[in-house]
Scaffold this motif. Structure first.
Motif, PDB file in Angstrom:
ATOM      1  N   ALA A 138      23.132   4.467 123.613  1.00  0.00           N
ATOM      2  CA  ALA A 138      23.101   2.994 123.816  1.00  0.00           C
ATOM      3  C   ALA A 138      24.700   2.655 124.197  1.00  0.00           C
ATOM      4  O   ALA A 138      24.697   1.853 125.320  1.00  0.00           O
ATOM      5  N   ILE A 139      25.515   2.995 123.621  1.00  0.00           N
ATOM      6  CA  ILE A 139      26.916   2.662 123.893  1.00  0.00           C
ATOM      7  C   ILE A 139      27.647   3.337 125.244  1.00  0.00           C
ATOM      8  O   ILE A 139      28.144   2.548 126.156  1.00  0.00           O
ATOM      9  N   THR A 140      27.076   4.528 125.272  1.00  0.00           N
ATOM     10  CA  THR A 140      27.777   5.251 126.670  1.00  0.00           C
ATOM     11  C   THR A 140      26.959   4.580 127.884  1.00  0.00           C
ATOM     12  O   THR A 140      27.482   4.476 128.854  1.00  0.00           O
ATOM     13  N   GLU A 141      25.478   4.369 127.640  1.00  0.00           N
ATOM     14  CA  GLU A 141      24.748   3.712 128.576  1.00  0.00           C
ATOM     15  C   GLU A 141      25.462   2.407 129.115  1.00  0.00           C
ATOM     16  O   GLU A 141      25.474   1.904 130.386  1.00  0.00           O
ATOM     17  N   TYR A 142      25.750   1.572 127.646  1.00  0.00           N
ATOM     18  CA  TYR A 142      26.005  -0.065 128.333  1.00  0.00           C
ATOM     19  C   TYR A 142      27.284   0.203 128.986  1.00  0.00           C
ATOM     20  O   TYR A 142      27.974  -0.586 129.826  1.00  0.00           O
ATOM     21  N   PHE A 143      28.546   0.971 128.464  1.00  0.00           N
ATOM     22  CA  PHE A 143      29.864   1.082 129.000  1.00  0.00           C
ATOM     23  C   PHE A 143      29.836   1.872 130.179  1.00  0.00           C
ATOM     24  O   PHE A 143      30.672   3.012 130.278  1.00  0.00           O
ATOM     25  N   THR A 144      29.045   1.487 131.279  1.00  0.00           N
ATOM     26  CA  THR A 144      29.178   2.300 132.459  1.00  0.00           C
ATOM     27  C   THR A 144      30.777   1.912 133.027  1.00  0.00           C
ATOM     28  O   THR A 144      31.430   0.865 132.774  1.00  0.00           O
ATOM     29  N   PRO A 145      31.314   2.569 134.092  1.00  0.00           N
ATOM     30  CA  PRO A 145      32.360   2.443 134.640  1.00  0.00           C
ATOM     31  C   PRO A 145      32.552   0.878 135.008  1.00  0.00           C
ATOM     32  O   PRO A 145      31.565   0.448 135.856  1.00  0.00           O
ATOM     33  N   GLY A 146      33.609   0.176 134.656  1.00  0.00           N
ATOM     34  CA  GLY A 146      33.986  -1.098 135.080  1.00  0.00           C
ATOM     35  C   GLY A 146      33.338  -2.145 134.206  1.00  0.00           C
ATOM     36  O   GLY A 146      33.557  -3.251 134.079  1.00  0.00           O
TER      37      GLY A 146
END
Length: 201
Positions: free
Chosen positions: A169-177
């Protein structure tokens, strides 16, 4: 050197910006002002009074809503302004959370509750909504300004294996930008949406 409360508080804010809240002491403040610490007691009798004075200095005057502005939009802007003020100074959220009977923070609450009440929300509900938004905002800023943990011996892969959904969930949320600013806005949107439900009941 002529000393007044405004000059003392201005220098206290400068000390906060230089050293963080833990570095703000009456002794250090007196040294920066070129006086003895007891001189400051005429204006600020103790550390609690000093912290409250700093809180009043770093929190700006709240911006009243436009006559036709929806309260949800204004309350969102209100929280964004408050967070920006807290993050503008090291430990700004700690300062405000520790302040005792700060007139400036009380002015924010007064305006917010009055705004909601003027738009037909019962005062009890208005108070709960405002407290929730304020405490969410200060709490979020506190977490943002907390020292980062030492990760030198942290096993990220083991953590990822133990908590795969959270990590995904963290990785998915913090997409580039995407930043923590976006996270704050998205969480705030949930809070305000919940407030809207309360207001309709």
């Amino acid at each position: 050197m002529s000393l007044d409360r405004t000059k003392i508080v201005d220098e206290a804010v400068a000390l906060l910006d230089a050293e963080g809240l833990d570095g703000v002491t009456l002794r250090k403040l007196a040294a920066r002002l070129g006086v003895q610490a007891p001189t400051l007691y005429w204006h600020l009798p103790n550390k609690a009074a000093l912290v409250t004075a700093i809180a009043e200095a770093i929190v700006p005057d709240p911006t009243p809503p436009a006559p036709d502005q929806p309260w949800q939009e204004w309350l969102t802007d209100f929280a964004l302004q408050l967070r920006a003020a807290l993050l503008a100074h090291p430990d700004g959220a700690r300062v405000v959370s520790m302040a005792q009977l700060s007139r400036q923070t009380a002015a924010w609450s007064e305006l917010a509750m009055s705004t909601l009440a003027d738009r037909g929300i019962p005062l009890r509900d208005a108070r709960i909504i405002v407290l929730t938004v304020e405490r969410f905002t200060v709490g979020h800023a506190l977490e943002e300004q907390s020292p980062r943990p030492d990760t030198a011996d942290f096993d990220l892969e083991q953590y990822r294996a133990a908590y795969p959904v959270s990590m995904h969930a963290i990785t998915e949320y913090f997409t580039p930008g995407r930043t923590v600013d976006d996270l704050f806005r998205d969480c705030l949107e949930v809070v305000v949406a919940g407030a809207s439900v309360i207001a309709r009941q």
